[in-house]
Design an enzyme around this catalytic site. Structure first.
Site, PDB file in Angstrom:
ATOM      1  N   ASP A 171      46.462 -46.961   3.493  1.00 58.28           N
ATOM      2  CA  ASP A 171      45.387 -47.160   2.521  1.00 58.28           C
ATOM      3  C   ASP A 171      44.637 -45.884   2.189  1.00 58.28           C
ATOM      4  O   ASP A 171      43.871 -45.839   1.224  1.00 58.28           O
ATOM      5  CB  ASP A 171      44.364 -48.134   3.109  1.00 58.28           C
ATOM      6  CG  ASP A 171      44.624 -49.558   2.661  1.00 58.28           C
ATOM      7  OD1 ASP A 171      45.242 -49.744   1.613  1.00 58.28           O
ATOM      8  OD2 ASP A 171      44.187 -50.476   3.382  1.00 58.28           O
TER       9      ASP A 171
HETATM   10  C1  GLC Z   1      44.178 -51.193   7.715  1.00 52.41           C
HETATM   11  C2  GLC Z   1      44.512 -52.113   6.567  1.00 52.41           C
HETATM   12  C3  GLC Z   1      45.988 -52.129   6.300  1.00 52.41           C
HETATM   13  C4  GLC Z   1      46.515 -50.745   6.148  1.00 52.41           C
HETATM   14  C5  GLC Z   1      46.144 -49.898   7.353  1.00 52.41           C
HETATM   15  C6  GLC Z   1      46.588 -48.457   7.196  1.00 52.41           C
HETATM   16  O1  GLC Z   1      44.666 -51.740   8.887  1.00 52.41           O
HETATM   17  O2  GLC Z   1      44.068 -53.403   6.844  1.00 52.41           O
HETATM   18  O3  GLC Z   1      46.268 -52.887   5.157  1.00 52.41           O
HETATM   19  O4  GLC Z   1      47.901 -50.799   6.007  1.00 52.41           O
HETATM   20  O5  GLC Z   1      44.763 -49.918   7.528  1.00 52.41           O
HETATM   21  O6  GLC Z   1      45.831 -47.772   6.248  1.00 52.41           O
END
Ligand code: GLC
Ligand code: GLC
Length: 803
Positions: A483
């Site tokens: 993210d």
């Molecule tokens: C958090 C989010 C997930 C994402 C991860 C890595 O756990 O909920 O959707 O893939 O971060 O950024």
């Protein structure tokens, strides 16, 4: 250092001191009514949705921490104490918290009085029941004043903690016998109320917080408790609470038990009132009547136990590794249930007010849950698919109460659609229920847009095919799984969301990670097409997969490992050409799992991963960590080195590496990595790790961080599901498949074998894995070629595998 121990027989973690490094919590409830409960009895409850139906109030980031959840006070002479230590904070002669599966027990003893408080949400009951047993173990009569108190939340948790100009006017309660009804906003548009009740006459009550606590006081020392009285306050606005008082006299050796019940009821609009302004209490009466007696509560606890025994018996292992067995048989599967239920909504780190259910998160959570309750997985898949758009893109999140996509966050996370393929194929292999593919499923929840679920999968796959960049790799959009790798964001404004701002749409930034996903899940989709007679489509998808593989080999391979991405200016990310962030974990996991570049590239990639990213707690996300903010990389470079996506052990993706090692048949490497962050294996480092030793956390600070080894964000992480997949399907090698159960263990040398029980398509498979010179498999005594146990009608099937 440890703060407790595992009691595997009881399936409990027993905490032996209240001052754990952080609150160590448990989850109560499996369906509608949920409670979070810490080892000092803190936490909160909600009905279905932690934002829109919050029942009790909780203050995140409060001082003192975790104050004011379920407040019990025992007044004995001049001493006031709490069975779970908080809120009174009087040192106890004995303290224990036993977190079990769906219940928690607190045992406190002070000055010859023993209290045992058991909290649970009975099956199919919108109510938390707390049984308080008090025993006089002293030689003399005890006259005790006992209080139970909690603070209501005014339903919408965000409004409750922000909109004071309104909500300090609206609080309302009603009283009846030993029950306090919380009916704020019931007069208008809410058709639900909550209640708190005890199964004995009360000596007094309070429902106005400030009357109960008194000026300048907190939950540690309410004035009412200090005076051993109640004021009979009736809340009108401000902060409504329920504080019930009991007066108990106990002869030496005598024990008294009381049931406190925190419930939630909904009514049809026409039936809300029995008289003007008077709440219709019939549903509450029914719930209370069902839990009036000790026996009823004992039955509920027994039912919970049976429920969990049943669920956990679907997969279990017996090996020489006690810690492996307790992770697999109890705690990992338990956490998979919690993540399935909560997604990323409500924990002690997720406030329950922000993101609801995540699209990709829920799809992945399902991978570790589908074997437990396939029917609930089915329903979830259809819910998730319903927030997809017609072009194959998806909302990134939805609210569990409404099941509507969250427009504030919107779409544009280009990995999302492929996760739908992943979880649907997992469901199909587990159940063989192809009828799900025909289910009419809408786009964006709009009636009239329904198409069969299969069409959603098709559009997911096509979305990747049709959204590719200059190197033929998938466009990343706002972000992919990571993210925080925001290659199209370019934010220079403080506070702006890295995920949703749109300052710059390059239409160029690409993800090697999504390419790996596509190779893997595209292949799964092609296989599915073939099985349902869509040979042409299967061929076309396979061709697209081949093309993607070539793109990865040409533009995604860096020489020693897979690159991560290309930025908006077509420059590589996660390459030896970069100064920082030379290597990222995600593409190593997914590209090797997908088999891109075969064993040769796989081994090279994994060896580089271990060499450059490995630490004592697992594999870090990237190396070297970014030391400065780069607007062309986004949030990932906003974190100080070693935290979160900037180079912590982001536990979620570690099992991908474990699975990749298993794919290369390196049982030692797979198991070694598994044990570096499996909670039970690091229990004795609890003072460093700090979060619960019975569940996974999202991140463990990396070597570059000041607090190397410290975990954060316990419970709600995709680590749970992926770790379960890694250990059950990779290391132990039990993989559900369309035509049978694959048994393909990849054990470390230290394990001579193991026994596995797996419930699959109506059959209980009892599998013995052992080492021997003559490799092979026997099924019910007959030698069977290959690694797949064919489907059978018999209820039990005994399998021996020699490796
Ligand atoms: C958090 C989010 C997930 C994402 C991860 C890595 O756990 O909920 O959707 O893939 O971060 O950024
Ligand atoms: C609140 C609002 C204000 C409004 C008043 C009366 O104070 O902020 O705008 O006039 O209520 O409704």
């Amino acid at each position: 250092m440890k703060y407790g121990y595992f009691d595997d027989n009881a399936k409990e973690y027993v905490i032996t001191q209240p001052d754990t490094p952080l609150p160590w919590i448990n989850y109560l409830g499996n369906d509608g009514f949920f409670s979070l409960i810490s080892n000092t009895c803190g936490g909160y409850s909600f009905y279905k949705d932690a934002k829109l139906r919050r029942i009790t109030r909780y203050r995140y980031n409060n001082v003192p921490t975790d104050d004011g959840g379920r407040c019990f006070y025992v007044c004995d002479g001049n001493t006031v104490w709490s069975p779970a230590f908080l809120p009174a904070r009087t040192p106890l002669d004995e303290y224990r918290c036993r977190h079990g599966l769906g219940y928690s027990v607190f045992e406190g003893k002070k000055n010859g009085v023993r209290a045992e408080l058991t909290a649970a949400v009975p099956m199919d009951t919108p109510m938390e029941v707390q049984r308080l047993r008090i025993k006089n173990e002293s030689g003399e009569e005890k006259r005790l004043t006992v209080y139970a108190a909690l603070e209501w939340c005014l339903w919408n948790a965000v409004d409750d903690s922000t909109n004071f100009q309104r909500n300090w006017n609206i609080g309302e309660v009603e009283l009846e016998g030993s029950t306090v009804y919380h009916k704020t906003e019931y007069r208008e548009r809410r058709n639900h109320y909550a209640f708190y009740s005890v199964n004995a006459p009360v000596a007094g009550f309070d429902t106005d917080r400030d009357s109960f606590l008194g000026k300048f006081r907190g939950w540690r020392e309410p004035i009412a408790v200090e005076r051993r009285t109640s004021f009979g306050s009736v809340a009108s606005g401000w902060a409504p609470i329920a504080a019930l008082r009991l007066e108990l006299t106990l002869a030496p050796g005598e024990e008294i038990s009381r049931l406190f019940r925190l419930g939630y009821a909904e009514l049809p609009r026409e039936e809300k009132f029995t008289a003007p302004g008077v709440v219709n209490k019939a549903p509450a009466h029914r719930l209370l009547a069902a839990f009036e007696t000790e026996e009823q509560f004992e039955n509920a606890l027994a039912e919970l136990r049976t429920y969990w025994e049943g669920l956990l018996s679907r997969f279990s292992v017996k090996s020489s590794e006690e810690k492996l067995d307790r992770m697999v048989n109890i705690w990992n599967q338990y956490q998979c249930m919690v993540t399935f239920n909560m997604s990323r909504s409500a924990s002690y780190y997720e406030s329950g007010t922000g993101r609801g259910m995540g699209f990709r998160d829920s799809c992945q959570d399902l991978l570790g849950f589908v074997h437990l309750i396939p029917a609930r997985a089915r329903e979830r898949i259809l819910d998730i698919a319903s927030i997809q758009f017609a072009d194959g893109s998806t909302y990134h999140q939805y609210q569990p109460l409404t099941k509507r996509g969250n427009a504030d966050v919107g779409s544009g996370f280009n990995d999302d659609p492929l996760w739908l393929v992943a979880c649907t194929c997992a469901y199909l292999r587990e159940t063989g229920d192809f009828s799900i593919l025909d289910e009419p499923t809408p786009f964006n929840n709009e009636a009239g847009t329904e198409v069969p679920l299969l069409e959603h999968l098709r559009r997911s796959v096509n979305y990747t095919v049709t959204h590719r960049g200059p190197h033929g790799l998938p466009l990343i959009g706002r972000a992919d799984w990571n993210d925080c790798l925001n290659l199209n964001c370019f934010s220079l404004t403080p506070g702006e969301s890295f995920q949703t701002c749109s300052n710059f749409e390059s239409g160029k930034a690409e993800s090697v990670f999504i390419a790996g996903m596509f190779v893997r899940y595209g292949t799964e989709y092609a296989e599915l097409c073939e099985r349902i007679g869509l040979a042409e489509e299967a061929d076309a998808v396979r061709a697209a997969v081949k093309e993607m593989e070539r793109a990865v080999l040409t533009h995604g391979w860096d020489g020693e490992w897979f690159r991560r991405a290309y930025d908006a200016f077509k420059r590589p990310v996660g390459s030896s050409l970069n100064e920082e962030g030379k290597i990222f974990i995600e593409p190593q996991g997914f590209c090797v799992m997908a088999g891109i570049g075969g064993e040769e590239y796989g081994r090279k990639a994994l060896e580089s991963t271990e060499r450059l990213l490995g630490n004592a707690f697992g594999v870090e996300l990237l190396w070297p960590c970014y030391t400065e903010y780069h607007d062309y990389l986004g949030e990932i470079s906003s974190y100080p080195p070693g935290y979160k996506e900037n180079g912590s052990v982001f536990c979620h993706n570690n099992p991908w590496i474990t699975l990749a090692w298993s794919k290369l048949k390196d049982g030692n490497a797979a198991f070694d990595l598994y044990t570096r962050n499996a909670p039970a294996y690091i229990e004795d480092k609890s003072e460093i790790h700090r979060t619960e030793p019975y569940c996974y956390s999202q991140t463990i600070a990396g070597r570059a961080a000041q607090n190397y080894g410290e975990a954060k964000n316990a419970w709600l992480t995709g680590t749970a599901a992926w770790s379960f997949v890694a250990v059950s399907q990779g290391i132990l090698g039990i993989r559900p498949d369309y035509d049978g159960l694959i048994v393909d263990p990849c054990l470390p040398d230290k394990l001579d074998g193991c026994e596995i029980t797996r419930f699959f398509r109506g059959t209980r498979y009892e599998i013995t894995v052992r080492r021997g010179a003559e490799k092979g498999m026997t099924v019910d005594g007959r030698t069977t070629a290959g690694k797949t146990i064919p489907l059978t009608d018999s209820p039990v099937c005994r399998v021996t595998v020699t490796i």
